[in-house]
Every structure is written in C-alpha cells, then in structure tokens.
Design a protein around this motif. Structure first.
Motif, short mmCIF file in Angstrom:
data_model
loop_
_atom_site.label_atom_id
_atom_site.label_comp_id
_atom_site.label_asym_id
_atom_site.label_seq_id
_atom_site.Cartn_x
_atom_site.Cartn_y
_atom_site.Cartn_z
N GLY A 253 29.05 1.81 -27.10
CA GLY A 253 28.08 0.73 -27.12
C GLY A 253 28.59 -0.51 -27.84
O GLY A 253 28.35 -1.64 -27.40
N ASP A 254 29.34 -0.30 -28.94
CA ASP A 254 29.81 -1.46 -29.70
C ASP A 254 30.77 -2.31 -28.88
O ASP A 254 30.76 -3.53 -28.96
N MET A 255 31.57 -1.63 -28.06
CA MET A 255 32.51 -2.38 -27.25
C MET A 255 31.78 -3.21 -26.19
O MET A 255 32.15 -4.33 -25.90
N ARG A 256 30.71 -2.61 -25.66
CA ARG A 256 29.94 -3.34 -24.66
C ARG A 256 29.25 -4.55 -25.29
O ARG A 256 29.29 -5.65 -24.74
N THR A 257 28.69 -4.35 -26.48
CA THR A 257 28.05 -5.45 -27.18
C THR A 257 29.03 -6.60 -27.37
O THR A 257 28.73 -7.77 -27.12
N GLU A 258 30.23 -6.23 -27.82
CA GLU A 258 31.24 -7.25 -28.08
C GLU A 258 31.66 -7.93 -26.77
O GLU A 258 31.85 -9.15 -26.72
N THR B 27 20.72 -7.21 -21.95
CA THR B 27 21.86 -6.94 -21.07
C THR B 27 22.50 -5.59 -21.28
O THR B 27 23.23 -5.12 -20.42
N ILE B 28 22.24 -4.94 -22.42
CA ILE B 28 23.00 -3.73 -22.65
C ILE B 28 22.52 -2.57 -21.81
O ILE B 28 23.28 -1.67 -21.47
N ALA B 29 21.27 -2.62 -21.39
CA ALA B 29 20.79 -1.55 -20.52
C ALA B 29 21.74 -1.39 -19.34
O ALA B 29 22.17 -2.37 -18.75
N ALA B 30 22.09 -0.15 -19.04
CA ALA B 30 23.05 0.10 -17.98
C ALA B 30 22.50 -0.44 -16.66
O ALA B 30 21.28 -0.52 -16.49
N PRO B 31 23.39 -0.82 -15.78
CA PRO B 31 22.94 -1.37 -14.51
C PRO B 31 22.00 -0.42 -13.80
O PRO B 31 22.27 0.77 -13.71
N PRO B 32 20.88 -0.89 -13.31
CA PRO B 32 19.84 -0.03 -12.78
C PRO B 32 20.25 0.66 -11.47
O PRO B 32 19.79 1.76 -11.20
N VAL B 33 21.13 0.03 -10.73
CA VAL B 33 21.50 0.58 -9.42
C VAL B 33 21.97 2.02 -9.54
O VAL B 33 21.61 2.88 -8.74
N GLU B 34 22.77 2.26 -10.59
CA GLU B 34 23.39 3.57 -10.73
C GLU B 34 22.36 4.69 -10.90
O GLU B 34 22.56 5.80 -10.47
N ARG B 35 21.26 4.37 -11.60
CA ARG B 35 20.35 5.44 -12.00
C ARG B 35 19.14 5.57 -11.08
O ARG B 35 18.27 6.37 -11.31
N ARG B 36 19.11 4.72 -10.08
CA ARG B 36 17.89 4.64 -9.29
C ARG B 36 17.52 6.01 -8.71
O ARG B 36 16.39 6.44 -8.79
N ASN B 37 18.51 6.70 -8.17
CA ASN B 37 18.21 7.95 -7.50
C ASN B 37 18.57 9.16 -8.34
O ASN B 37 18.83 10.23 -7.81
N SER B 38 18.60 8.99 -9.66
CA SER B 38 19.18 10.07 -10.47
C SER B 38 18.38 11.37 -10.34
O SER B 38 18.97 12.44 -10.34
N GLY B 39 17.06 11.26 -10.21
CA GLY B 39 16.26 12.48 -10.07
C GLY B 39 16.63 13.25 -8.81
O GLY B 39 16.96 14.44 -8.86
N LEU B 40 16.68 12.54 -7.72
CA LEU B 40 17.04 13.13 -6.44
C LEU B 40 18.44 13.72 -6.49
O LEU B 40 18.72 14.81 -6.01
N GLY C 244 40.11 -5.47 -22.25
CA GLY C 244 40.80 -6.32 -23.21
C GLY C 244 40.58 -5.83 -24.64
O GLY C 244 41.50 -5.83 -25.46
N LEU C 245 39.36 -5.38 -24.93
CA LEU C 245 39.06 -4.86 -26.26
C LEU C 245 39.74 -3.52 -26.49
O LEU C 245 40.32 -3.25 -27.54
N LEU C 246 39.66 -2.68 -25.45
CA LEU C 246 40.18 -1.32 -25.56
C LEU C 246 41.68 -1.30 -25.83
O LEU C 246 42.19 -0.43 -26.54
N GLY C 247 42.39 -2.28 -25.25
CA GLY C 247 43.85 -2.31 -25.34
C GLY C 247 44.37 -2.26 -26.76
O GLY C 247 45.47 -1.76 -27.01
N LEU C 248 43.58 -2.76 -27.72
CA LEU C 248 44.07 -2.82 -29.09
C LEU C 248 43.44 -1.75 -29.96
O LEU C 248 43.63 -1.73 -31.17
#
Lengths: 250, 319, 332
Positions: free
Chosen positions: A126-131, C9-22, A107-111
């Motif tokens: 990152g700013d888009m995620r924050t928003e 909340t901004i930290a990326a979802p942990p699932v994705e990076r769990r096995n990143s070394g492997l 929704g943010l990206l569209g504009l």
C-alpha cells in the motif's frame, strides 16, 4: 549554499568508437551538485551516446566516469541506479500493458529490497501505491493512475517518463529530450515540471528546443561530432563564436 | 581490423590444433591409417555442416529468423536424391544433387512466401512455424520412404581409395571436402562480388537502411531463403553416400548445425566455416574415442565460446 | 491534500472485482469437480487426467520463462527428462529410497538448470532459443549414447511409485489425487510468484529490459533466478512423469517433448495462468485420441503448431477472454 569539492558527475577523457567511427571523442565534463546542465548539439553530435555511457548501457572505449567521486566507468547500469542515477528516454520507454500507477511503482520498486520478494503480491504494498499516486500528482496525472499506458496521450506519456525517474528521488537525473514532439502548451507544462525539481537533484538535460531549455539551464555544453566544442556558463556559451559556427555553419 | 585478423588466425589455429591432437592421439593408440580415415571423416562432416550452417546463418543474419526446418530440409534433400537415383537408372549423384537442391529450394520458397511472410512481425511465431514444418516434413518422409535407411550409392569413379605414401585415403570424403570448399568460395564470391551479395550484406548490416535505399527486401528474403534451403537439400544428397537417408537424420544434423552457428557467430560465413570444421573434428574424434560421451564433448567448445564471446567467434551481431 | 487523494484513488480498480462472487463460485465448482473426478469416470479418463496434470505443471513452469520472462526456451524438456532420469537411476540402480532419489532428482536438476541458465542467458531472444535447444539436444544425445548409464534406447525401467505416508499410489485414482495435490501446490506457488514483486519485475524485464536496468533492477539475475525456478518446477513435473510411467526413455528429452510444452503454453495463452493448463488439456487429449486413430502424432503436432501460430497467436484463453468481454460488454 557551499560548492562541494566533489562534482556530482565527472566525465574524464571519454572515448567511444562504434566500429571505426568515433561517437565520443575526448569528452570531459564536470557537473556540480544541484547544477542544471543543458547539453546541446546538432543531430548525431553524440549526445544520447554520451548519456548511454553515463548510465552504463554502453561501455566507453576509454576514459572515466565518476558519480560523486566514485569511479563507475565499469559498473552495471542497475548498480548506477542504486547510486542515485536516473534517466528518461528520448524514445518513450514505458510499460505499455500496465497502468500508470504500476509504471511508477516499478520505478519505486527498483531501489527497494522488496524487488526480490517472490511471495508477497506487489498489489499489497500500500505504501508504494500511495507514493506512486503522489508522484503521479506531481505531473498532474493521478486521475489516470489506473489506466494503461496505451490509453493516454503522447504528451501524458512524456510526463510519465519524467515521473518514473523522479519517483526514484535521484541525485543525478538525465533527461533525454523531454520536450520532443510536444505542443507549445505541453512544453510549458514540462518546463514548469523540470523547474520544480528540487535542488537535491542534479539535472543534466539534452534538448533541441532552445527557447524552453535555455531558461532551465545554468550551464551549457555544446557537442559536435562527439567532441566538446564549448562548455561553461549559459550566456557565455550562447555568445561564443564557435556556437554560432556549429549552428549556422560557414 | 587487427583484432579480427588475430581472431581469424587464432580460430584457424584452434581447428588445426584440435585436428592435430586428435590425429596424433588416435594414431598413437590405433594406427595412422585409422587416424587418416577419422581425419577425413571429420573434414567431410565439417564440410557438410558448413553447407547446412552457412544457409542457416545467412537466413538468420538477414531475416532474423531461426529456421528450424533446416535439418528437415537436409533430410528431405537426402531422400529426394536417393529416390531420384533409385528411380532413374544411371543418373549420377551430381545430377541428383542438383535436382534435389532445386526441389528443396522451391519448397523453401513456398514456405517463405506463403507462411513465414505472413508472420514477419512475430519472430517467435516464425520459429514455431519452422519447427512445426520440420515435424511435418520429417513425418511425411517417414510416410513416403518408410523407416528403413535408404543408401545413396557412391559415384563409381570415387569408390576406390586414393593411395599415397602407402596409406589409403577415402576418395569420396576428399571429394566432399573439396566440394564444400568450392561452395564456400562460391558463396564468398556471391556475397562479396555480386549485386545480389551487396544487397544481402546491406540487409544484414542495417535492414532499415537497405529498405530506405530501395533494395527489394521482400524478394531478397525469398531468394536467400531459397538459396539456404537449396544448399541444405543438395548437402543432404552429398552426405548420402556417407550417412544415407534415414528417419532422424534431421534431428541428428540440426543440433550440430545450431552449435556450429552459435560457435562461429550468426550471419558470418567465415564463422560458419571455422565452426563447422571444429565441430566436425570434435564430434568425429569424440565418437571414435569416447563413443558414450561424444555429445558431452560437443558441449565444451560451445560453452567456452559462449562464456567468452557470446556473439560467437566471428559474429558481429548478438543472436 | 494527500489524504483526500489517498482515499479516492487507492481503492483497487473496480473492474477486477466486479464478478468476484461469481468467480469464486466457479472456481469452487471446478475444484470440487477436479477432486471428485475419479468417482464418476473410468480408469482411462482418470489416467488421462493425471497425464494432463503432469503436462500442466510442466507447461506452467515453461510459461514462467516464455510468458512472464519473454524468454522462449526450446529446451525445457531437459529438466523434466533429467529429473526423471535422476530419480529412476538413483532408485533402480543407485540404491536410494524414494525420498532420497526424489530429493537428488530435484536438487540435481535444479543445479543443472542453474548451469544451463548461466550459458543460455548469455543471449536473449532467438539466441536464447537456439542455445536452449542445443543444450537439450546434447542431453538427449547423452541419454541415447551413454548406454552404460542410461540404458540408451531401451530406457530405464523398473521404477515404482512411492508410498507417501503409507498410501499406495498404484491405483489410477490414488495417483490422480496425488498428482492433483502436487499440481495444486505448484499452481498456487507459481501464481504467487507471478503476482509477487519479483514477478512484476520479471514482467518488466520482458517488456523493457533496458528501462528495468536503468531503474535499478538486475535484469540478468532476475532472468537467471526465474530460469532456475522454472527448472525446479520442470523437475517436479519430471518426477511425477516417471512415477506415472514407471519408465523413462530419451524421447522425453527430445525436441518434440520441449515443443509439446511450448505448444501448450502458446496454444493456451502465454503469460496467463490458465493458458498453459488449457493448452496442456488440448495437447494431451490430441496426443491420446489422435494416436489411437492415426500414427502420425508428429505431423499432427506440426499442423497444430501452424494453425495456432497463424490463426490464434494470442492463444485460446486470452482469445476467448477477448470474445467474452466483447460479448458481455455488448450486452450492457
């Protein structure tokens, strides 16, 4: 508060035929900036068809649609979005495989210009995620930000629908039955949410649930068989004889 | 209503115009006799394409299924017909046509019932399966009948050309055109005047509604698929005396039928009819005049139509 | 208030990076294996690997349309064939050198892709599929019939391999490494494309085109750009193809060629990056081995189509991933 000379949304003599059947007949509506307008009418009255013409999904057979004085009748839907028009759908239309945060981010990206960027991963904005998280907070869903849409309940999906539109900070927001299929508690929730929308946003809402919706509305338009039957201040429309006729029949 | 009639007239005019221009041009550079033969070739090809495209379009309109086996079914029909006529002395082309049509229809029924049915929610999957089937059928034909073309004999009483005004008209091609028109009328009557036709039309217009009012949609799908397949198979035999049965016939016919359907509009019988004759003329005259670039010329009507009317000349639904 | 939510909340979802070394270790091992392949295998396998790389670039490019754009094209071989014809014709008959011929091939094919996109994207869904099929069949017909230019059924021969930076590519190993480099570049660029903001928008138009338009995305233009981009990478595959075979024939434009590409995408798993590569390995190996024993490649291709669509519609890579997840999830 001064009333602006140009309405936020102006519809003039709108006609739409499907095959030979008229779905919209000679509809003219003016919505002032900041107004809360409720559109009511029995099933098949042409309410969603009207929305689809305002957004540009359908082209009208004749008539004019203006956004803040600008004629947008023939404009493509995405161009109208860039003029400040957003909408929600009666039938939930979300990106089911993606997370809530991703939905809002779209929704943010569209504009933003960034939507054409083919090199930078979306995840690095990152700013888009924050928003996006902030907007999800408005509908109390930030704790589900990284869950896919398929994981959340119907009521939560309704809230994401609205959040996605609100993320765009629209000047005109079209809400198509935002309360459809919700429980009483959830309805109160959405009502609060809609009531909290800032006055910079003009709101036009289709809704069947009068008890909730009438509280939100200042003005009401009654559609029946594609025609405007009554149009005006809320209380005047409710009191109008014709409203009772449409809803109670003869 | 008005505009659809206008379009009908315009399209018919276009066919006549393309035909007349090609005819007079060829007549002026070659001879009137040559032009007559080319015109009848165009009409005969148009007729065969109609038989192919009508079934394809009907299946697409009803089932939202692009049946890419259609070219292979045409070829299979031609081979079966040729085989019947070779194996049983004295069997007429018409009997072979009937037999081949029935056999191919049965095969179509099996394909629809036991394979496509299982994928009804996966429209890309269905297309891929029909494509896979077309490869299998084409290769099976190659195994059974070999790589050399098998001629299909012209019925004896249609061999001698008809002579009129001092010109010779190839009789068999005339017969193909007449048969195609008869088939068009029969299909029209089937669709417009029978219960089955009413059910098909209801399904094409609004499948959910058709289901809701109790139309046996599942049986209807099988019936329409068999009908389309059967007509394609019979058309293969009908085309036999002109084209014979050869490997690659499927790949030659399918694109032409696709272009016809794109041109005429999906789900429209009349569109298939007009489109077939336009392509019949364009392809035949194109091949006669510019043999190298006949395929490029096929582009032109298709691009024009897609540019200005993406749903095709007579299509009601977008493909 | 916002600061707190940001941090949590901004930290990326942990699932994705769990096995990143492997995962990195696995990719590194795979990379080394790919580079070292010619050192421990015979010419037959090196050539087979080159063919797979070429087919994989082709399938990856088609996957941009099919998997990420939801646009099922049955005419993608147009771009591979056209580019190969352009390069062969301009080099053997047009008197251009390798570099110019390659540039003409890439540019010319991309322009044709732009034009085809204009036509085919008037429709979507099955209409798009039918139009792309019809367009590619027209090209195929031209290659067959316009013999004065294309040499018809005899094909164009006399093509040679280029010598980039003076390196001779005529040996199987040299050509393999050359293909591997091109494949690496294509893979990375296409991967970046799919992860980019634009790629996210593209996936959005696949899932909810109407919503995307309402959000301000120009759905048509996004699709057209993707069509052209996919056409360009198809042309890259075509260039490698004609260098490898030193010859081009109309069958490279045929529906069978387009179908092989589509099968690679579907069999491996459309909409994933690894899928088309795995699918290409499957299809190229099948084609080579099967044709050594039976002469019925078309029938086998058809049967594989049926089997994949009916029994593994999601493709090998997502199917295996699902099983793997179930396995590792169950172990916990």
């Amino acid at each position: 508060m001064t009333t602006s000379a140009t309405p936020a949304l102006e519809i003039i003599n709108l006609h739409k035929n499907f095959g030979g059947l008229p779905a919209t007949q000679n509809v003219s509506i003016k919505v002032q900036p900041g107004e809360r307008r409720l559109i009511i009418g029995p099933n098949g009255a042409g309410k969603t068809t009207l929305f689809n013409q305002i957004t540009g999904d359908f082209l009208p057979t004749s008539g004019t649609i203006k956004l803040f004085g600008q004629d947008v009748t023939k404009l493509k839907p995405h161009k109208r979005a860039h003029l400040g028009l957003s909408r929600t759908y009666q039938i939930i239309t979300l990106f089911n495989r993606d997370t809530l945060a991703h939905n809002i981010t779209l929704g943010l990206l569209g504009l933003q210009k960034a939507r054409w960027n083919m090199l930078r991963p979306l995840a690095t904005y990152g700013d888009m995620r924050t928003e996006a998280i902030r907007v999800l907070g408005l509908v109390n869903l930030e704790h589900l930000a990284d869950r896919p849409v398929t994981d959340i309940s119907y009521g939560e999906k309704r809230r994401v629908e609205i959040a996605m539109a609100m993320a765009q900070r629209p000047k005109v927001l079209l809400l198509d039955e935002p309360l459809a299929g919700l429980s009483a508690g959830e309805r109160a929730n959405i009502k609060e949410l809609v009531a909290s929308i800032p006055r910079e946003t003009t709101v036009v809402m289709i809704e069947h649930d009068m008890d909730t919706a009438l509280d939100l509305a200042e003005t009401v338009t009654l559609l029946h068989y594609g025609k405007v039957i009554v149009d005006g201040e809320r209380d005047a429309v409710i009191a109008d004889e014709k409203t009772r006729e449409v809803y109670l029949g003869h | 209503m008005q505009s659809s009639q206008t379009r009908t007239v315009l399209a018919l005019l276009a066919v006549v115009l393309v035909g007349a221009l090609g005819f007079s041009y060829i007549a002026s550079i070659r001879s009137a006799q040559f032009a007559i033969v080319q015109t009848l070739n165009s009409l005969a090809l148009g007729g065969l394409l109609f038989l192919l495209a009508a079934g394809f379009s009907l299946i697409f309109g009803l089932m939202r299924l692009a049946n890419l086996t259609h070219g292979a079914l045409f070829m299979l029909g031609a081979y079966i017909g040729a085989n019947i006529m070779r194996s049983y002395e004295g069997v007429s082309l018409w009997v072979a046509m009937l037999g081949s049509g029935i056999l191919v229809a049965l095969m179509g029924g099996v394909l629809e019932r036991f394979v496509l049915r299982k994928l009804s929610s996966n429209s890309l999957g269905q297309v891929l399966v029909t494509l896979g089937m077309s490869f299998i059928i084409a290769d099976a034909c190659l195994i059974i009948w070999g790589g050399d073309p098998i001629p299909v004999p012209t019925p004896p009483d249609l061999r001698a050309p008809i002579r009129l005004f001092g010109y010779a008209f190839p009789t068999y091609r005339l017969a193909v055109v007449v048969l195609a028109i008869v088939a068009a009328v029969a299909l029209y009557l089937l669709l417009e005047r029978t219960r089955l036709g009413a059910m098909i039309r209801a399904g094409v217009d609004d499948m959910a509604m058709a289901r809701a009012v109790g139309i046996p949609v599942s049986k209807l799908f099988t019936a329409v698929f068999m009908l389309g397949a059967g007509i394609a198979g019979a058309a293969g035999v009908l085309g036999g005396p002109i084209m014979s049965a050869y490997p690659g016939l499927d790949a030659d016919m399918l694109p032409l039928a696709l272009i016809v359907v794109i041109l005429g509009g999906v789900g429209s019988l009349f569109g298939a009819f007009v489109g077939s004759f336009i392509i019949g003329f364009v392809y035949t005259f194109g091949t006669a005049l510019l043999p190298d670039l006949a395929y490029v010329i096929l582009f032109l009507p298709m691009i024009l139509v897609i540019a200005f009317r993406p749903q095709g000349l007579f299509g009601r639904i977008a493909a | 208030m916002t600061d707190v939510t940001d941090n949590t909340t901004i930290a990326a979802p942990p699932v994705e990076r769990r096995n990143s070394g492997l995962r990195i270790a696995l990719y590194a091992a795979l990379g080394i294996l790919l580079v070292a392949l010619p050192l421990f295998s015979g010419d037959f396998y090196i050539n087979l690997a080159s063919q797979i790389l070429i087919a994989a670039i082709f399938a990856l490019s088609l996957n941009l349309l099919v998997g990420y754009g939801g646009l099922s094209s049955l005419g993608h071989a147009s771009f591979l064939g056209l580019s190969a014809y352009f390069a062969a014709w301009f080099f053997t008959r047009g008197g251009l050198d390798h570099t110019s011929a390659a540039l003409v091939a890439l540019l010319g094919t991309t322009i044709v892709a732009g034009f085809f996109g204009l036509i085919a994207l008037r429709a979507s869904g099955l209409g798009f599929l039918m139009i792309t099929l019809a367009l590619s069949q027209v090209l195929w017909g031209v290659a067959f019939r316009w013999a004065s230019v294309t040499n018809g059924d005899n094909g164009l021969s006399g093509m040679t391999r280029p010598m980039p930076f003076g390196i001779d590519l005529n040996g199987p190993a040299a050509f393999y490494w050359f293909s591997l480099v091109i494949f690496g570049i294509s893979f990375v660029l296409m991967a970046i494309f799919t992860e980019s903001a634009f790629g996210s928008a593209l996936r959005g138009t696949r899932d909810q085109p109407r919503r995307m338009a309402a959000l301000g995305f120009d759905v048509w233009l996004i699709r057209w750009i993707t069509f052209v981009y996919a056409g360009f990478w198809g042309a890259v595959a075509g260039l490698l193809y004609v260098y490898y075979h030193k010859y081009i024939h109309p069958t490279s434009l045929s529906i069978t060629a387009s179908a092989e590409g589509l099968l690679s995408v579907i069999a491996g798993g459309s909409g994933t990056l690894g899928g088309p590569v795995v699918g290409s390995i499957l299809v190229v190996m099948l084609k080579n081995y099967a044709s050594a024993y039976v002469e019925r490649w078309n029938m086998l291709l058809g049967i594989v189509f049926l089997v994949i669509v009916i029994f593994m519609p999601e493709g090998l890579v997502p199917g295996t991933k699902r099983l793997w997840k179930r396995f590792t999830g169950g172990a916990k």
